[in-house]
Design an enzyme around this catalytic site. Structure first.
Site, mmCIF file in Angstrom:
data_model
loop_
_atom_site.group_PDB
_atom_site.id
_atom_site.type_symbol
_atom_site.label_atom_id
_atom_site.label_comp_id
_atom_site.label_asym_id
_atom_site.label_seq_id
_atom_site.Cartn_x
_atom_site.Cartn_y
_atom_site.Cartn_z
ATOM 1 C CB SER A 100 48.479 -9.726 46.147
ATOM 2 O OG SER A 100 48.444 -8.313 46.118
ATOM 3 C CE LYS A 101 55.618 -8.716 43.617
ATOM 4 N NZ LYS A 101 56.800 -9.421 43.223
ATOM 5 N NE ARG A 102 51.507 -5.442 41.393
ATOM 6 C CZ ARG A 102 51.674 -6.731 41.248
ATOM 7 N NH1 ARG A 102 50.808 -7.564 41.766
ATOM 8 N NH2 ARG A 102 52.696 -7.223 40.598
ATOM 9 N NE ARG A 103 44.594 -7.957 48.005
ATOM 10 C CZ ARG A 103 44.323 -8.768 46.991
ATOM 11 N NH1 ARG A 103 43.621 -8.352 45.975
ATOM 12 N NH2 ARG A 103 44.760 -10.016 46.991
#
Ligand code: GLU
Length: 469
Positions: free
Chosen positions: A234-237
């Site tokens: 995921s782009k957040r993590r």
């Protein structure tokens, strides 16, 4: 029949490594089949789209070898809005879709559950078009939709479990599911190779193909890409942007090879093979359907191997963006006029065997170009012990007396300085290395001193010595 595949990213963020992998798989499949690769930018989510994301997709594709001009497109989904609306109208006119003005609350009140899908309330109530009236597809009550998937066999979906889904919103705008199908249809797409995340959409989309009277494509849902905790990247993590890898100094060749290994491997016990072997041997139907682990450590090691395999001149060229800075890569700590191309060329082969990503070149060579080294204080404290001052004094004296300033003489001289104190070379060279380069690790010391030159080496050791008073 000419095979026509497409890659259909949405320009809503940085270009994801999973997207790059799907693009490459489409690209290779098209080549193997003598087919055509179409690029379609799915830009209908006006709130989240930005033109720079589209540019990012084009340049990222270019970087991994899907070069501009070598494919059909880019087309833009937004340009086909008329076709999408016409298809929605056709489905309504043929009775395959109907209008509905139920809110989510209405449905919940009737079904008594917030989890249940739409209950078909408006199926036969004859509601016409109007503001706030969504158009729903009338899914068959019976039978099953069998999807032919090159990677997953024939996933089968019971039609009665598929709700009458929305194909156009209350404002008349067609939803993604329909737009995507209509575009594939108008572009003559024969094979849809895309991420597994879309598999739940597929029976609905196949029903739309059939309802619009066109033979559905062959599908291939490529496995989701996960991190070491088996979580979807995921782009957040996670670091997912292809651009971030590029800026860190991953080589395009290493990156695209690694991406193709997610869920597939070439014959024999090989992982690093020429791209032409991947192009020949890759088989979409051999891709493992289970989630593919994106192992950043392995990618790093891979990249190191690619770096070492470069001819030195190519390595020197490849380092340039980090030696000068670019629009997206931060400039190095030295001033442009401080850079010395000959000195760099002299140490480049030494650096080439040591770095795993090209951005690491900067910390390996900055001591050569800065007026004084960037001292890593932790390294200094750890290295400069009792006796270091005297050792540096002796090193200066011995180096001053050297006739020939070359790596071998420097080494034997310092070795002798250490031997007088009963020190091994490693212990003797540590304070010298910190004095000259500012760090405890780096390129081989004596070659570095040779390139740095007598004056600068002595000045630095003397300056370090003064600090130790
Ligand atoms: N625009 C969709 C996405 O980026 C692609 C859908 C598809 O490939 O069919 O996920």
């Amino acid at each position: 029949m000419t095979v026509r595949v497409r890659f259909a990213p949405s320009p809503t963020g940085m270009f994801h490594v999973g997207g790059a992998r799907s693009a490459l798989q489409n690209w290779i499949y098209a080549r193997q089949q003598g087919g055509v690769f179409v690029l379609r930018i799915e830009d209908t989510d006006a709130a989240r789209n930005k033109p720079e994301w589209t540019e990012g997709i084009l340049s990222a594709l270019d970087w991994i070898g899907i070069s501009r001009g070598s494919y059909e497109g880019p087309y833009f989904q937004s340009e086909n809005a008329g076709e999408h609306r016409a298809a929605a109208a056709r489905l309504y006119e043929s009775g395959r879709a109907y209008y509905c003005d139920c809110t989510r609350e209405d449905v919940q009140a009737r079904t008594g559950s917030q989890y249940q899908g739409y209950d078909g309330y408006h199926r036969d109530r004859g509601l016409g078009p109007g503001p706030g009236h969504a158009l729903r597809f009338r899914t068959p009550d019976e039978g099953a939709t069998v999807v032919v998937d090159l990677i997953r066999g024939e996933p089968t979906f019971e039609n009665k479990l598929i709700e009458d889904f929305v194909i156009a919103r209350g404002d008349g705008s067609p939803v993604f599911l329909l737009a995507n199908v209509v575009d594939d249809m108008t572009m003559g797409i024969t094979h849809v190779i895309r991420a597994e995340e879309h598999l739940p959409n597929t029976p609905k989309q196949q029903l739309l193909w059939e309802a619009l009277g066109v033979k559905p494509p062959i599908w291939a849902h490529v496995p989701v890409v996960v991190n070491e905790k088996r979580q979807k990247l995921s782009k957040r993590r996670d670091k997912v942007a292809l651009e971030a890898y590029r800026e860190e100094g991953y080589l395009a060749g290493a990156m695209r090879n690694y991406l193709m290994l997610l869920g597939w491997a070439p014959s024999g016990d090989r992982e690093i093979v020429p791209w032409s072997v991947i192009e020949d041997e890759f088989r979409l139907d051999e891709v493992n359907p289970s989630p593919a682990f994106f192992d950043e450590k392995k990618l790093r090691a891979f990249n190191g191997e690619y770096i070492r395999a470069l001819p030195v001149a190519d390595f020197v060229d490849a380092c340039q963006p980090w030696l000068t800075g670019t629009e997206t890569i931060a400039p190095p700590p030295w001033q442009p006029e401080e850079f010395d191309a000959d000195a760099f060329a002299a140490v480049a082969p030494l650096a080439q065997t040591r770095i795993a990503v090209l951005s690491e070149i900067v910390s390996n060579v900055d001591f050569l170009f800065l007026a004084s080294p960037l001292i890593d204080e932790a390294a200094w404290t750890k290295t400069m012990k009792d006796g270091s001052a005297e050792l540096l004094d002796d090193a200066v004296a011995a180096f001053e007396a050297l006739e020939s300033w070359d790596a071998e003489s420097l080494k034997s001289t310092l070795e002798a300085v250490g031997a007088e104190r009963g020190l091994k070379l490693g212990k003797t060279q540590a304070p010298v290395r910190v004095a000259v380069t500012g760090r405890t690790v780096g390129l081989p010391l004596f070659e570095s001193l040779e390139v740095l030159g007598r004056e600068r080496t002595l000045t630095r050791i003397r300056a370090a010595r003064l600090r130790l008073v």
